[in-house]
Enzyme design. Structure first.
Site, mmCIF file in Angstrom:
data_model
loop_
_atom_site.group_PDB
_atom_site.id
_atom_site.type_symbol
_atom_site.label_atom_id
_atom_site.label_comp_id
_atom_site.label_asym_id
_atom_site.label_seq_id
_atom_site.Cartn_x
_atom_site.Cartn_y
_atom_site.Cartn_z
ATOM 1 N N LEU A 54 12.483 -19.450 -2.600
ATOM 2 C CA LEU A 54 11.445 -18.630 -1.973
ATOM 3 C C LEU A 54 9.969 -19.054 -3.065
ATOM 4 O O LEU A 54 10.176 -18.954 -4.210
ATOM 5 C CB LEU A 54 11.471 -16.892 -2.167
ATOM 6 C CG LEU A 54 10.352 -16.169 -1.702
ATOM 7 C CD1 LEU A 54 10.275 -16.540 -0.199
ATOM 8 C CD2 LEU A 54 10.548 -14.994 -2.215
ATOM 9 N N ARG B 45 -6.396 -2.022 7.739
ATOM 10 C CA ARG B 45 -7.489 -2.722 7.470
ATOM 11 C C ARG B 45 -7.109 -3.980 6.338
ATOM 12 O O ARG B 45 -6.113 -3.695 5.817
ATOM 13 C CB ARG B 45 -8.525 -1.933 6.497
ATOM 14 C CG ARG B 45 -8.077 -1.070 5.370
ATOM 15 C CD ARG B 45 -9.135 -0.138 4.922
ATOM 16 N NE ARG B 45 -8.603 0.377 3.603
ATOM 17 C CZ ARG B 45 -7.872 1.469 3.822
ATOM 18 N NH1 ARG B 45 -7.653 2.290 4.973
ATOM 19 N NH2 ARG B 45 -7.705 2.073 2.551
ATOM 20 N N LEU B 46 -7.680 -4.907 6.086
ATOM 21 C CA LEU B 46 -7.526 -6.066 5.375
ATOM 22 C C LEU B 46 -7.825 -5.895 3.957
ATOM 23 O O LEU B 46 -7.207 -6.518 3.107
ATOM 24 C CB LEU B 46 -8.213 -7.426 5.859
ATOM 25 C CG LEU B 46 -7.773 -7.703 7.284
ATOM 26 C CD1 LEU B 46 -8.697 -9.061 7.454
ATOM 27 C CD2 LEU B 46 -6.135 -7.900 7.441
ATOM 28 N N SER B 47 -8.695 -5.098 3.279
ATOM 29 C CA SER B 47 -9.156 -4.695 1.995
ATOM 30 C C SER B 47 -9.492 -5.858 1.219
ATOM 31 O O SER B 47 -8.864 -6.055 -0.014
ATOM 32 C CB SER B 47 -7.869 -3.928 1.470
ATOM 33 O OG SER B 47 -7.626 -2.635 1.994
ATOM 34 N N ASP C 293 0.956 -1.224 0.070
ATOM 35 C CA ASP C 293 -0.075 0.279 -0.014
ATOM 36 C C ASP C 293 0.802 1.363 -0.106
ATOM 37 O O ASP C 293 1.870 1.372 0.587
ATOM 38 C CB ASP C 293 -0.860 0.045 1.315
ATOM 39 C CG ASP C 293 -2.028 0.809 1.064
ATOM 40 O OD1 ASP C 293 -2.220 1.342 0.070
ATOM 41 O OD2 ASP C 293 -2.732 1.375 2.160
ATOM 42 N N GLY C 294 0.129 2.208 -0.596
ATOM 43 C CA GLY C 294 0.940 3.688 -0.592
ATOM 44 C C GLY C 294 1.852 4.090 -1.717
ATOM 45 O O GLY C 294 2.392 5.093 -1.865
ATOM 46 N N GLU D 90 -11.045 -4.920 -6.740
ATOM 47 C CA GLU D 90 -11.599 -3.639 -6.764
ATOM 48 C C GLU D 90 -10.721 -2.581 -7.463
ATOM 49 O O GLU D 90 -11.316 -1.562 -7.622
ATOM 50 C CB GLU D 90 -11.783 -2.881 -5.221
ATOM 51 C CG GLU D 90 -13.019 -3.835 -4.543
ATOM 52 C CD GLU D 90 -12.586 -5.170 -4.038
ATOM 53 O OE1 GLU D 90 -13.297 -5.939 -3.764
ATOM 54 O OE2 GLU D 90 -11.353 -5.514 -4.008
ATOM 55 N N ARG E 12 1.013 -4.795 6.429
ATOM 56 C CA ARG E 12 0.588 -3.465 5.639
ATOM 57 C C ARG E 12 1.178 -2.446 5.729
ATOM 58 O O ARG E 12 1.463 -1.902 6.903
ATOM 59 C CB ARG E 12 -1.100 -3.267 6.081
ATOM 60 C CG ARG E 12 -1.517 -2.421 5.039
ATOM 61 C CD ARG E 12 -3.167 -2.180 4.851
ATOM 62 N NE ARG E 12 -3.602 -1.390 3.861
ATOM 63 C CZ ARG E 12 -5.005 -1.476 3.109
ATOM 64 N NH1 ARG E 12 -5.675 -2.517 3.545
ATOM 65 N NH2 ARG E 12 -5.067 -0.691 2.353
ATOM 66 N N HIS F 25 3.951 3.385 -8.706
ATOM 67 C CA HIS F 25 3.611 1.818 -8.900
ATOM 68 C C HIS F 25 5.094 1.259 -9.571
ATOM 69 O O HIS F 25 5.165 0.241 -9.210
ATOM 70 C CB HIS F 25 2.467 1.704 -9.987
ATOM 71 C CG HIS F 25 1.224 2.177 -9.279
ATOM 72 N ND1 HIS F 25 0.707 1.772 -8.182
ATOM 73 C CD2 HIS F 25 0.165 2.787 -9.919
ATOM 74 C CE1 HIS F 25 -0.404 2.313 -8.032
ATOM 75 N NE2 HIS F 25 -0.815 2.873 -8.917
ATOM 76 N N SER G 231 -6.239 -5.858 -6.717
ATOM 77 C CA SER G 231 -7.252 -6.410 -6.224
ATOM 78 C C SER G 231 -8.436 -6.340 -7.392
ATOM 79 O O SER G 231 -8.606 -5.675 -8.295
ATOM 80 C CB SER G 231 -7.933 -5.752 -5.098
ATOM 81 O OG SER G 231 -8.341 -4.403 -5.176
#
Length: 235
Positions: A123, A186-188, A12-13, A59, A180, A29, A57
């Protein structure tokens, strides 16, 4: 230090980071995508076995079209170089989410990436694309109903084990730690089922500034917590 086996991160951010520097959101981004590779490498060095990141996501389609188009182009460029990066770092890459909404060239590139890297033993890197946990659970339930109707599985009560076999994360251990960035708490709509017993850590820095040192701080916070999973401490 006790290293979590599986870490999930909500990236995020990026846009706010770019705005703070007087740059367009898409610049954020791009820098965020570069930081993903850095944190993958640092996670593996630390001993983390699984890393799952929330990249796009369900959304996010509601964002301005030019931003969505730029994100899709960034994804295309990332997929072009990801096989080389994965080979260099012995990284196994898996995409979770509903890939059917992505353009056909992206779906082909994803399939090639997953097939090429599945033998890598470093990984286990999972990227959530067009992912939403509610959508994932609805798809899982509809698939179970369809398979029952077609006789592929026995009709009867849906167990936890059966349900998890139909989730995008089938075969993955549940995350020990969710991080996060950017200070949001929040989990979004991210891994709602899988995060039921995970520890949460909210970093104040935006994703492009999330460094090795910030990752260490998150793991140190994880180490300071006593995980009881519903049990009562014995005196």
């Amino acid at each position: 230090m006790n290293i979590p086996k599986h870490v999930a991160i909500i990236l995020d951010g990026n846009g706010r980071w770019a705005k703070s520097k007087g740059m367009p959101r898409n610049y954020g981004h791009k820098q965020g995508a570069k930081n993903v590779e850095i944190i993958c490498e640092e996670s593996y060095k630390m001993g983390i076995e699984y890393l799952t990141v929330y990249a796009f996501s369900t959304e996010n389609w509601d964002r301005p079209k030019d931003e969505v188009d730029a994100l899709m182009m960034l994804l295309r460029n990332y997929l072009k170089t990801c096989i080389k990066t994965a080979d260099k770092n012995n990284m196994c890459v898996r995409i979770i989410g509903d890939k059917t909404r992505l353009d056909s060239d992206l779906q082909i590139a994803i399939a090639e990436l997953e097939e090429h890297t599945k033998v890598n033993t470093g990984l286990k890197f999972n990227i959530a694309l067009n992912y939403g946990s509610q959508d994932e659970m609805l798809r899982a339930m509809n698939s179970i109903v369809k398979d029952m109707e077609e006789g592929k599985i026995e009709k009867g009560p849906i167990t936890k084990e059966l349900f998890e076999d139909y989730l995008d994360t089938k075969g993955l251990p549940t995350p020990d730690l969710l991080i996060r960035t950017s200070g949001e708490q929040r989990l979004s709509n991210f891994l709602l089922w899988q995060l039921a017993y995970s520890e949460f850590y909210f970093a104040d820095v935006h994703w492009p500034d999330f460094s090795k040192e910030e990752l260490v701080k998150a793991v140190e916070s994880f180490n300071s917590r006593k995980r009881r999973f519903g049990k009562v401490d014995e005196e």
